[in-house]
Enzyme design. Structure first.
Site, PDB file in Angstrom:
ATOM      1  N   SER A 177      -0.425  -4.730  -8.069  1.00  0.00           N
ATOM      2  CA  SER A 177      -0.106  -5.667  -6.991  1.00  0.00           C
ATOM      3  C   SER A 177      -1.388  -6.384  -6.563  1.00  0.00           C
ATOM      4  O   SER A 177      -1.972  -7.107  -7.353  1.00  0.00           O
ATOM      5  CB  SER A 177       0.563  -4.925  -5.827  1.00  0.00           C
ATOM      6  OG  SER A 177       0.996  -5.818  -4.839  1.00  0.00           O
ATOM      7  N   HIS A 204       3.329  -7.677  -8.774  1.00  0.00           N
ATOM      8  CA  HIS A 204       4.056  -8.146  -7.591  1.00  0.00           C
ATOM      9  C   HIS A 204       3.662  -9.589  -7.293  1.00  0.00           C
ATOM     10  O   HIS A 204       2.649  -9.859  -6.652  1.00  0.00           O
ATOM     11  CB  HIS A 204       3.739  -7.267  -6.382  1.00  0.00           C
ATOM     12  CG  HIS A 204       4.284  -5.885  -6.494  1.00  0.00           C
ATOM     13  ND1 HIS A 204       3.830  -4.845  -5.704  1.00  0.00           N
ATOM     14  CD2 HIS A 204       5.244  -5.356  -7.284  1.00  0.00           C
ATOM     15  CE1 HIS A 204       4.494  -3.743  -6.008  1.00  0.00           C
ATOM     16  NE2 HIS A 204       5.349  -4.027  -6.968  1.00  0.00           N
ATOM     17  N   ASP A 300       4.830   1.453  -4.411  1.00  0.00           N
ATOM     18  CA  ASP A 300       5.687   1.206  -5.564  1.00  0.00           C
ATOM     19  C   ASP A 300       5.074   1.832  -6.816  1.00  0.00           C
ATOM     20  O   ASP A 300       3.878   1.730  -7.039  1.00  0.00           O
ATOM     21  CB  ASP A 300       5.861  -0.309  -5.764  1.00  0.00           C
ATOM     22  CG  ASP A 300       6.907  -0.640  -6.802  1.00  0.00           C
ATOM     23  OD1 ASP A 300       7.877   0.124  -6.942  1.00  0.00           O
ATOM     24  OD2 ASP A 300       6.759  -1.674  -7.472  1.00  0.00           O
TER      25      ASP A 300
END
Length: 368
Positions: A177, A204, A300
């Site tokens: 991310s 992401h 995540d």
């Protein structure tokens, strides 16, 4: 009580500045101390207003956001700067340029700015959490997920020589991310051009951004990186990035393993999410799977890492010292799912070590 977080807004649109300020006023710890109309004005007011964080538009008169980031970095190398761009090719390209120039992170402008409540909700969901994350040290109550990690989890785990040389990994999946573009470029550049396994990446990012990121990584690393298309076959050397707003999974079918895309509900507020990808890799490849979790905010990937470990696969995570944000990799390490916690510049060599020569069979032979 929360300490005050001083925010500078820089956007040539008075309507957008007013909208952002309205959203920020709903968060007690955030205080707008400056509203600049262009990059030059923002740079000139840094010393006087002393912001803790800057929200920076991209396209502005006099000085655009990318050039303003460069100027800010000359004065203050560590001041968080969040780029705030539209969800367009031009906005995405400029945001990635700004990240390369030293911007900390980016958020996308509300697409329904004509609907005030919808726009405010978008800002509360996408922008405010990033402002709070990057100014965490200013708040007394900050306790991010994965921050209290045992010291043993911040260093590389030891493994036996047999584990190091057990080269049977047939597929690699990467979750990342915040700080992802630089981390992915570094990791992929360390892998040989004729890499023996397919690589699937969840970064992401919203739509448009992921396609441009794939193009940039191709140019930077020499690998043929592209945004995944539903049904793409997995072949040695394939490097596919999940398109923004789509989960990406691996599916074993009659003629081999293919990528499938879907718009199932977000996981950990993310779509694409790392979890579905890791879980699908565990199902398709079992102990021939390798999951890698790089720098990123949030948690995540933790559930997916658990699935990989449960089937005998391996998990590497980036260490705290080289991560921009040690949220995602830290959560995996803290949960005990990481085989190795490694500096970014050492991950590629460990990946090469565990990828075997039996990859093609694993990709093409259907399970019984």
């Amino acid at each position: 009580m929360n300490k005050e977080i001083r925010v500078m807004l820089c956007d040539d649109s008075a309507i957008m500045r007013r909208l952002i300020k309205t959203a920020l006023d709903l968060e007690p710890s955030l205080k707008v101390v400056c509203e600049a109309k262009h990059g030059r004005e923002a740079v000139d007011q840094l010393g006087e207003t002393r912001p803790d964080i800057v929200v920076m538009d991209i396209e502005m008169p006099v000085m655009d956001g990318v050039e303003a980031v460069r100027e800010i970095r000359k004065q203050n190398p560590s001041l968080p700067v969040i780029m705030f761009s539209s969800l367009t090719n031009r906005g995405a390209e400029a945001s990635l340029d700004a990240i390369a120039a030293g911007a900390t992170d980016f958020a996308t402008k509300p697409t329904g700015a004509g609907h005030i409540q919808q726009a405010l909700e978008s800002l509360r969901r996408d922008l405010i959490p990033k402002l709070l994350q990057w100014t965490a040290g200013k708040r007394d109550d900050f306790s991010p997920s994965g921050s209290a990690v045992d010291s043993a989890a911040t260093t590389s785990y030891e493994s036996t020589e047999a584990e190091d040389t057990r080269a049977n990994v047939a597929a690699v999946a990467i979750g990342v991310s915040t700080g992802g573009p630089q981390a992915l470029s570094k990791l992929l550049s360390g892998l040989p051009q004729e890499f023996a396994a397919p690589i699937l990446i969840v970064q992401h990012m919203p739509p448009v951004f992921t396609g441009l990121l794939a193009q940039r990584l191709s140019a930077q690393t020499g690998h043929n990186v592209r945004e995944a298309v539903d049904g793409d076959p997995l072949t040695p050397g394939t490097v596919l990035i999940a398109p923004g707003d789509h989960h990406m999974i691996a599916c074993r079918e009659r003629d081999g393993v293919h990528v499938r895309l879907n718009q199932d509900p977000p996981e950990n507020s993310c779509r694409p999410s790392v979890n579905p990808l890791f879980q699908s890799l565990a199902k398709c490849f079992g102990d021939q799977s390798l999951g890698i979790v790089l720098t990123g905010m949030g948690q995540d990937g933790s559930r997916g890492a658990k699935a990989l470990k449960s089937c005998g696969g391996r998990v590497f995570v980036q260490d705290k010292e080289t991560s921009i944000v040690w949220g995602m990799p830290g959560q995996v390490a803290q949960s005990g799912f990481a085989d190795r916690v490694l500096p970014l510049d050492q991950i590629a060599s460990h990946v090469i070590r565990v990828v075997g020569s039996g990859v093609r069979e694993s990709l093409t032979v259907s399970s019984s």
